[in-house]
Design a protein around this motif. Sequence first.
Motif, PDB file in Angstrom:
ATOM      1  N   MET A   1      -4.272  11.152  71.435  1.00  0.00           N
ATOM      2  CA  MET A   1      -4.458   9.809  70.880  1.00  0.00           C
ATOM      3  C   MET A   1      -3.319   9.465  69.922  1.00  0.00           C
ATOM      4  O   MET A   1      -2.804  10.350  69.237  1.00  0.00           O
ATOM      5  CB  MET A   1      -5.769   9.748  70.086  1.00  0.00           C
ATOM      6  N   PHE A   2      -2.996   8.200  69.842  1.00  0.00           N
ATOM      7  CA  PHE A   2      -1.970   7.602  68.970  1.00  0.00           C
ATOM      8  C   PHE A   2      -0.569   7.692  69.580  1.00  0.00           C
ATOM      9  O   PHE A   2      -0.319   8.478  70.480  1.00  0.00           O
ATOM     10  CB  PHE A   2      -1.937   8.241  67.563  1.00  0.00           C
TER      11      PHE A   2
ATOM     12  N   THR B   1      -0.241  -2.424  58.780  1.00  0.00           N
ATOM     13  CA  THR B   1      -0.020  -1.036  59.173  1.00  0.00           C
ATOM     14  C   THR B   1       1.424  -0.934  59.659  1.00  0.00           C
ATOM     15  O   THR B   1       2.129  -1.947  59.737  1.00  0.00           O
ATOM     16  CB  THR B   1      -0.963  -0.625  60.313  1.00  0.00           C
TER      17      THR B   1
ATOM     18  N   ILE C   1     -19.524   5.920  68.829  1.00  0.00           N
ATOM     19  CA  ILE C   1     -18.350   5.053  69.045  1.00  0.00           C
ATOM     20  C   ILE C   1     -17.577   5.508  70.283  1.00  0.00           C
ATOM     21  O   ILE C   1     -17.202   4.705  71.133  1.00  0.00           O
ATOM     22  CB  ILE C   1     -17.436   5.044  67.797  1.00  0.00           C
TER      23      ILE C   1
ATOM     24  N   THR D   1      -8.810   4.371  77.449  1.00  0.00           N
ATOM     25  CA  THR D   1      -8.476   5.570  76.670  1.00  0.00           C
ATOM     26  C   THR D   1      -9.390   6.734  77.049  1.00  0.00           C
ATOM     27  O   THR D   1      -9.077   7.885  76.744  1.00  0.00           O
ATOM     28  CB  THR D   1      -8.578   5.323  75.149  1.00  0.00           C
TER      29      THR D   1
ATOM     30  N   GLU E   1      -6.097   0.344  57.082  1.00  0.00           N
ATOM     31  CA  GLU E   1      -6.871  -0.186  58.207  1.00  0.00           C
ATOM     32  C   GLU E   1      -8.284  -0.606  57.803  1.00  0.00           C
ATOM     33  O   GLU E   1      -8.683  -1.746  58.024  1.00  0.00           O
ATOM     34  CB  GLU E   1      -6.917   0.835  59.358  1.00  0.00           C
TER      35      GLU E   1
ATOM     36  N   ARG F   1      -1.071  12.456  67.474  1.00  0.00           N
ATOM     37  CA  ARG F   1      -1.499  13.316  66.376  1.00  0.00           C
ATOM     38  C   ARG F   1      -3.012  13.539  66.337  1.00  0.00           C
ATOM     39  O   ARG F   1      -3.483  14.396  65.591  1.00  0.00           O
ATOM     40  CB  ARG F   1      -1.011  12.797  65.025  1.00  0.00           C
TER      41      ARG F   1
ATOM     42  N   ALA G   1     -13.645  -4.486  61.151  1.00  0.00           N
ATOM     43  CA  ALA G   1     -14.309  -3.618  62.123  1.00  0.00           C
ATOM     44  C   ALA G   1     -13.250  -3.096  63.087  1.00  0.00           C
ATOM     45  O   ALA G   1     -12.118  -3.585  63.094  1.00  0.00           O
ATOM     46  CB  ALA G   1     -15.377  -4.404  62.883  1.00  0.00           C
TER      47      ALA G   1
ATOM     48  N   MET H   1     -11.278   4.763  59.635  1.00  0.00           N
ATOM     49  CA  MET H   1     -12.196   4.614  58.493  1.00  0.00           C
ATOM     50  C   MET H   1     -11.605   5.251  57.241  1.00  0.00           C
ATOM     51  O   MET H   1     -11.833   4.791  56.132  1.00  0.00           O
ATOM     52  CB  MET H   1     -13.551   5.259  58.818  1.00  0.00           C
TER      53      MET H   1
ATOM     54  N   ALA I   1     -11.625   8.455  66.092  1.00  0.00           N
ATOM     55  CA  ALA I   1     -12.402   7.341  65.520  1.00  0.00           C
ATOM     56  C   ALA I   1     -12.622   7.444  64.008  1.00  0.00           C
ATOM     57  O   ALA I   1     -12.843   6.439  63.339  1.00  0.00           O
ATOM     58  CB  ALA I   1     -13.743   7.211  66.249  1.00  0.00           C
TER      59      ALA I   1
ATOM     60  N   GLN J   1      -2.983  -5.717  61.190  1.00  0.00           N
ATOM     61  CA  GLN J   1      -3.353  -5.982  59.795  1.00  0.00           C
ATOM     62  C   GLN J   1      -4.792  -5.560  59.546  1.00  0.00           C
ATOM     63  O   GLN J   1      -5.685  -5.947  60.283  1.00  0.00           O
ATOM     64  CB  GLN J   1      -3.221  -7.469  59.490  1.00  0.00           C
TER      65      GLN J   1
ATOM     66  N   ASN K   1      -7.188   9.073  78.750  1.00  0.00           N
ATOM     67  CA  ASN K   1      -5.954   9.585  78.118  1.00  0.00           C
ATOM     68  C   ASN K   1      -5.750  11.063  78.454  1.00  0.00           C
ATOM     69  O   ASN K   1      -6.686  11.856  78.362  1.00  0.00           O
ATOM     70  CB  ASN K   1      -6.006   9.419  76.588  1.00  0.00           C
TER      71      ASN K   1
ATOM     72  N   ARG L   1       4.931   8.648  72.152  1.00  0.00           N
ATOM     73  CA  ARG L   1       4.252   8.988  73.399  1.00  0.00           C
ATOM     74  C   ARG L   1       4.441   7.889  74.433  1.00  0.00           C
ATOM     75  O   ARG L   1       4.395   6.707  74.109  1.00  0.00           O
ATOM     76  CB  ARG L   1       2.764   9.164  73.143  1.00  0.00           C
TER      77      ARG L   1
ATOM     78  N   PRO M   1      -2.399   0.068  70.108  1.00  0.00           N
ATOM     79  CA  PRO M   1      -2.514   0.230  71.563  1.00  0.00           C
ATOM     80  C   PRO M   1      -3.913  -0.200  72.002  1.00  0.00           C
ATOM     81  O   PRO M   1      -4.823  -0.293  71.180  1.00  0.00           O
ATOM     82  CB  PRO M   1      -2.313   1.728  71.782  1.00  0.00           C
ATOM     83  N   THR M   2      -4.082  -0.461  73.277  1.00  0.00           N
ATOM     84  CA  THR M   2      -5.394  -0.867  73.764  1.00  0.00           C
ATOM     85  C   THR M   2      -6.372   0.312  73.775  1.00  0.00           C
ATOM     86  O   THR M   2      -5.976   1.460  73.968  1.00  0.00           O
ATOM     87  CB  THR M   2      -5.309  -1.473  75.163  1.00  0.00           C
TER      88      THR M   2
HETATM   89  C1  HEC Z   1      -6.121  -2.513  61.120  1.00  0.00           C
HETATM   90  C2  HEC Z   1      -6.153  -2.423  62.561  1.00  0.00           C
HETATM   91  C3  HEC Z   1      -6.962  -1.340  63.198  1.00  0.00           C
HETATM   92  C4  HEC Z   1      -8.300  -1.044  63.033  1.00  0.00           C
HETATM   93  C5  HEC Z   1      -9.276  -1.709  62.108  1.00  0.00           C
HETATM   94  C6  HEC Z   1      -8.600   0.000  63.967  1.00  0.00           C
HETATM   95  N1  HEC Z   1      -7.476   0.329  64.664  1.00  0.00           N
HETATM   96 FE1  HEC Z   1      -7.372   1.611  66.213  1.00  0.00          FE
HETATM   97  N2  HEC Z   1      -5.365   1.531  66.149  1.00  0.00           N
HETATM   98  C7  HEC Z   1      -4.626   0.693  65.343  1.00  0.00           C
HETATM   99  C8  HEC Z   1      -3.241   1.088  65.374  1.00  0.00           C
HETATM  100  C9  HEC Z   1      -2.102   0.423  64.639  1.00  0.00           C
HETATM  101  C10 HEC Z   1      -3.166   2.214  66.210  1.00  0.00           C
HETATM  102  C11 HEC Z   1      -1.915   3.047  66.519  1.00  0.00           C
HETATM  103  C12 HEC Z   1      -1.623   3.950  65.327  1.00  0.00           C
HETATM  104  C13 HEC Z   1      -0.640   5.048  65.632  1.00  0.00           C
HETATM  105  O1  HEC Z   1      -0.400   5.327  66.806  1.00  0.00           O
HETATM  106  O2  HEC Z   1      -0.115   5.655  64.690  1.00  0.00           O
HETATM  107  C14 HEC Z   1      -4.524   2.440  66.710  1.00  0.00           C
HETATM  108  C15 HEC Z   1      -4.878   3.423  67.645  1.00  0.00           C
HETATM  109  C16 HEC Z   1      -6.152   3.568  68.174  1.00  0.00           C
HETATM  110  C17 HEC Z   1      -6.516   4.401  69.302  1.00  0.00           C
HETATM  111  C18 HEC Z   1      -5.561   5.287  70.109  1.00  0.00           C
HETATM  112  C19 HEC Z   1      -5.309   4.748  71.502  1.00  0.00           C
HETATM  113  C20 HEC Z   1      -4.336   5.606  72.262  1.00  0.00           C
HETATM  114  O3  HEC Z   1      -4.193   5.410  73.483  1.00  0.00           O
HETATM  115  O4  HEC Z   1      -3.676   6.485  71.690  1.00  0.00           O
HETATM  116  C21 HEC Z   1      -7.874   4.281  69.479  1.00  0.00           C
HETATM  117  C22 HEC Z   1      -8.713   4.966  70.542  1.00  0.00           C
HETATM  118  C23 HEC Z   1      -8.343   3.406  68.461  1.00  0.00           C
HETATM  119  N3  HEC Z   1      -7.286   2.957  67.709  1.00  0.00           N
HETATM  120  C24 HEC Z   1      -9.689   3.095  68.244  1.00  0.00           C
HETATM  121  C25 HEC Z   1     -10.149   2.524  67.049  1.00  0.00           C
HETATM  122  C26 HEC Z   1     -11.523   2.585  66.584  1.00  0.00           C
HETATM  123  C27 HEC Z   1     -12.657   3.282  67.289  1.00  0.00           C
HETATM  124  C28 HEC Z   1     -11.565   1.906  65.393  1.00  0.00           C
HETATM  125  C29 HEC Z   1     -12.718   1.733  64.456  1.00  0.00           C
HETATM  126  C30 HEC Z   1     -13.341   2.950  63.974  1.00  0.00           C
HETATM  127  C31 HEC Z   1     -10.204   1.408  65.164  1.00  0.00           C
HETATM  128  N4  HEC Z   1      -9.389   1.824  66.168  1.00  0.00           N
HETATM  129  C32 HEC Z   1      -9.846   0.600  64.095  1.00  0.00           C
HETATM  130  C33 HEC Z   1      -5.143  -0.359  64.620  1.00  0.00           C
HETATM  131  C34 HEC Z   1      -6.452  -0.427  64.193  1.00  0.00           C
END
Ligand code: HEC
Length: 387
Positions: A143-144, A115, A212, A125, A165, A148, A79, A160, A156, A98, A128, A290, A120-121
């Motif tokens: 975001m990211f 990955t 979401i 956000t 992920e 990107r 999730a 998926m 969001a 992971q 942001n 970023r 990030p937290t």
């Molecule tokens: C397997 C682990 C994993 C899962 C599952 C996952 N994320 Fe993430 N999330 C990451 C990683 C790693 C990044 C950073 C990727 C990048 O910057 O290229 C990220 C980045 C983000 C960000 C960007 C935050 C920012 O300040 O830029 C948001 C918001 C986010 N995730 C929300 C979600 C949501 C909503 C879901 C479910 C639909 C989700 N994530 C599922 C690992 C995960």
Amino acid sequence: MINRASNLLWLLLVFIASIILLNSCEEDITIVEQDIEAFISALPSHVEYPANKPYSLEKEELGRLLYWDPVLSGTKDVACVSCHHPDLGYADGIDFSQGVGGTGLGPNRTAGVKTRRNAPTVLNTAFNGINNNGVYSPETAPMFWDNRAESLEGQAVLPMLSKEEMRGADIAESVIIDTIIQRLNAIPEYVSKFEEAFGDRQINQERILAAIATFERGIVANNSPFDKYMRGDVTAMTDFEIQGMNAFIQVGCADCHGGPMFSDYELHTIGVSDNISPPDRGATNQFDFRTPTLRNLNLTAPYMHNGIHATLQDVMEFYEEIADGDGDELNANLNFNQLDEEMRDLQLDDDVIDEIIAFLNTLNDDNFDKTIPNSVPSGLTVGGNID
Ligand code: HEC
Ligand code: HEC
């Protein structure tokens, strides 16, 4: 005679010099105090929602369930919360997140597909892209680590779709979203919750993402000691922390880490070393990432796009070595002249490191929504395989 006269002259010179010095010191301090608000500021107390996606409690609660429900992953074992957990500051506490196939949470997570970046937290956000005047647009929020994606809704869908992920290898990218929609349509509790949130029973991609994102916009921590101080409570920060705040601005941190989120949301080449092969070349192939927020760092170690630094002390030592022109900490693919100007201009000395860290700790606020649902409508394990 000559001796006495020159002694007097020296005394006079020392006297004049100290007056000049004293004055310039005073000036320095007052200039910085006046300028603080030109660099950094408190977060707003309220969150803005996109004009066509207003807040509602029904949407927020539906979003919370979707965020916690592994039914959104192809493999039904991951999730959003598997990598962004409230107990870990809505991050995951490991260098590289992971995804599918993993079990356990944070530092205890094993066997998941890795990955290539640190999570990030999700906290704050909602803000942001905010600038130092408090202006931001939820529709275009960056975001990211490489900016990107745009907006929480736009972001969001990407986990998926991502094979590592949430999607897994068995369901094609072109059909995963339809598969998820079919699954949700087969769960009566979701059907009625979409109806309550959106007025009719239709479940589609846009509504899933809107729910979401509405939930995520409620995950905020905007009442740190720093926020209280900037809103007028002068007792909220100690003298040492205030000194650290001044140093943070003076040495040049705020040139990138400015505004209420302590990020300019721009891409910068700062030269963080690689710990993955092939190396992560950033947004535009220049090892540019970023600027991350500096809020709630007490909860979101390890740091940087690749989690290479375990503590704030390590991060500060990295900056100090760069400021000294010492190449040890520099990414092996870069030389000093390829770093951003703000990075090359850093004036960081050893003696301000402790006070800057003390200041960074005033940006922590542990009072945010940490609700864990008792169950999710799919009946799957809440949060995926994280126990
Ligand atoms: C397997 C682990 C994993 C899962 C599952 C996952 N994320 Fe993430 N999330 C990451 C990683 C790693 C990044 C950073 C990727 C990048 O910057 O290229 C990220 C980045 C983000 C960000 C960007 C935050 C920012 O300040 O830029 C948001 C918001 C986010 N995730 C929300 C979600 C949501 C909503 C879901 C479910 C639909 C989700 N994530 C599922 C690992 C995960
Ligand atoms: C040139 C712009 C720039 C300057 C100046 C700068 N930073 Fe950064 N900072 C960044 C970027 C970009 C990253 C992310 C780099 C990466 O992941 O490769 C970062 C990462 C960080 C992190 C890690 C946060 C996290 O969640 O991973 C901390 C802490 C930090 N900076 C503090 C500081 C301090 C303190 C100063 C002043 C001594 C400073 N920065 C100066 C741009 C800058």
